[in-house]
Enzyme design. Structure first.
Site, PDB file in Angstrom:
ATOM      1  CE  LYS A  51      -0.233  -0.144   5.034  1.00 53.37           C
ATOM      2  NZ  LYS A  51      -1.019  -0.569   6.193  1.00 53.37           N
ATOM      3  NE  ARG A 110      -6.488   0.545  11.351  1.00 50.41           N
ATOM      4  CZ  ARG A 110      -5.247   0.403  10.885  1.00 50.41           C
ATOM      5  NH1 ARG A 110      -4.421   1.447  10.906  1.00 50.41           N
ATOM      6  NH2 ARG A 110      -4.811  -0.751  10.415  1.00 50.41           N
ATOM      7  CE1 TYR A 169      13.558  31.681   3.316  1.00 50.20           C
ATOM      8  CE2 TYR A 169      13.686  29.282   3.129  1.00 50.20           C
ATOM      9  CZ  TYR A 169      13.524  30.529   2.542  1.00 50.20           C
ATOM     10  OH  TYR A 169      13.338  30.623   1.198  1.00 50.20           O
ATOM     11  CG  MET A 172       9.831  23.433  -1.434  1.00 50.06           C
ATOM     12  SD  MET A 172       8.776  24.454  -2.467  1.00 50.06           S
ATOM     13  CE  MET A 172       7.802  25.328  -1.263  1.00 50.06           C
TER      14      MET A 172
HETATM   15  C1  LIG Z   1      -0.249  -1.512   6.854  1.00 52.51           C
HETATM   16  C2  LIG Z   1      -0.810  -2.773   7.372  1.00 52.51           C
HETATM   17  C3  LIG Z   1       0.017  -3.882   7.604  1.00 52.51           C
HETATM   18  C4  LIG Z   1       1.518  -3.826   7.528  1.00 52.51           C
HETATM   19  O1  LIG Z   1       1.999  -3.252   8.725  1.00 52.51           O
HETATM   20  P1  LIG Z   1       3.583  -3.238   9.033  1.00 52.51           P
HETATM   21  O2  LIG Z   1       3.684  -2.710  10.405  1.00 52.51           O
HETATM   22  O3  LIG Z   1       4.190  -2.311   8.029  1.00 52.51           O
HETATM   23  O4  LIG Z   1       4.046  -4.620   8.873  1.00 52.51           O
HETATM   24  C5  LIG Z   1      -0.579  -5.082   7.944  1.00 52.51           C
HETATM   25  N1  LIG Z   1      -1.920  -5.167   8.081  1.00 52.51           N
HETATM   26  C6  LIG Z   1      -2.744  -4.114   7.899  1.00 52.51           C
HETATM   27  C7  LIG Z   1      -4.200  -4.293   8.072  1.00 52.51           C
HETATM   28  C8  LIG Z   1      -2.224  -2.882   7.555  1.00 52.51           C
HETATM   29  O5  LIG Z   1      -3.032  -1.840   7.391  1.00 52.51           O
END
Ligand SMILES: *Cc1c(COP(=O)(O)O)cnc(C)c1O
Length: 364
Positions: free
Chosen positions: A34, A130, A259, A307
């Site tokens: 992801k 969550r 800056y 930047m």
């Molecule tokens: C992002 C995610 C992972 C991976 O987590 P890591 O800590 O990077 O291994 C696994 N399961 C879910 C549901 C996630 O959202």
């Protein structure tokens, strides 16, 4: 020479995944790609891992379709399910696996007109609050809707996420979360695949080594733990973020740099200007003293990150020249060290690499 390059070592990526395979010999590996593969490049990472991973996980349907459209045919899992009921048709057409975290998603699947069923993993809450329900009755309802529908493959899978697997003060709570997961699987008689462990679970909690584990950050050679680096865990950093020295100035004690004059030279010294800034994804929150690796040593940042540029104090004896390379993190300087200086986690630093950064792939 490019101003900023992110060099991705696909050899290290593959070796990390093989190391994870050794750590979890009884699990299948759902490689988490992801967020543009944590800033490493979605398609190139998936292509490099295609022979070694058992499946890929993403969080948005666009990421899944992009993998499919570029020819990735391994299973692709939507970790958060879909956000519009009209997307169920795409989940089916592109043969994706989807998490199902509530009744609305379950009903959308049951109500859709599909040519092919979809692979579903019921997502439950074991303590993070969550996604998913922690109420056995509601989970049973979701399960029943999906099981009664011809639109799903059986048996259904079960997925949940650990929220404190990396948190030393919450070990008891982590055990409770694992208990909750296996209790739900047993009481509701889930016969399909189970998926629990993330990177921290893989490294530390053997009970979370379920049918599928979901390695994310450790594949990229980065530690999920505050007190360790990826190298401490037997992994190799995959990303090296590199820029160059583009100016060198002799400055006097008391001279004010950048800056807001956020750095005042404590001594006569040589100041270096580096061709990277927050517009490339280097954190502006980096305080004075954050290390940068130049010519075999670590030198401290000086003043606010701009930047497109940033400063380092090269020290009074500097022999560094314009064009010399500056590693912002990578094999020579763990991203974990930079993240900790900036009060954040390495996940955020690698994810924030901006599109203008030149990404190069090499296999070492
Ligand atoms: C992002 C995610 C992972 C991976 O987590 P890591 O800590 O990077 O291994 C696994 N399961 C879910 C549901 C996630 O959202």
């Amino acid at each position: 020479m490019k101003a900023v390059s992110s060099i991705i070592d696909t050899g290290a990526l593959v070796r990390n995944l093989r190391r994870i395979r050794e750590m979890t010999p009884h699990s299948k590996l759902l490689a988490v790609v992801k967020a543009n593969a944590y800033g490493h490049g979605l398609y190139p990472v998936a292509a490099a891992l295609n022979d070694d991973a058992d499946a890929f996980a993403v969080s948005r349907i666009e990421e899944a379709l992009s993998l499919r459209n570029q020819g990735i045919s391994k299973p692709v899992v939507l970790l958060e399910g879909f956000f519009n009921s009209s997307d169920v048709e795409l989940v089916s057409r592109y043969d994706l696996y989807t998490a199902v975290h509530d009744l609305t998603q379950a009903r959308a699947i049951a109500d859709a007109k599909l040519k092919k069923p979809v692979h579903c993993w019921v997502q439950v809450d074991i303590g993070m609050h969550r996604l998913g329900s922690c109420d056995l009755k509601e989970i049973a309802q979701i399960k029943k809707i999906l099981e009664d529908s011809p639109n799903t493959y059986k048996p259904l899978g079960l997925i949940s996420h650990l929220s404190v697997a990396d948190t030393p003060s919450e070990q008891a709570y982590n055990e409770i979360q694992q208990d909750n997961f296996f209790r739900i699987a047993e009481e509701l008689d889930f016969k399909g695949d189970l998926s629990l462990g993330n990177s921290a679970g893989i490294c530390k909690w053997e009970r979370s080594h379920t049918t599928w584990v979901r390695p994310g950050i450790i594949m990229y050679g980065i530690s999920p733990f505050d007190d360790k680096t990826g190298v401490d865990l037997g992994l190799e950093p995959v990303m090296t973020l590199k820029a160059s020295l583009i100016a060198v100035h002799h400055i006097k004690k008391g001279d004010k740099v950048g800056y807001g004059a956020a750095y005042v030279a404590p001594h006569d010294t040589v100041l270096g200007v580096i061709s990277a800034g927050y517009g490339d994804g280097y954190p502006r929150t980096a305080p004075n003293g954050t290390p940068v690796y130049i010519n075999g040593r670590r030198v401290p940042t000086a003043g606010h990150v701009c930047m497109d540029m940033m400063f380092v104090d090269l020290g009074p004896d500097s022999q560094d020249k314009i064009g010399d390379s500056a590693v912002l993190w990578g094999k020579e300087l763990p991203v974990e060290v930079v993240a900790s200086c900036c009060g954040t986690i390495p996940y955020e630093l690698v994810c924030r690499i901006m599109p203008r950064v030149n990404t190069e792939y090499e296999s070492n």
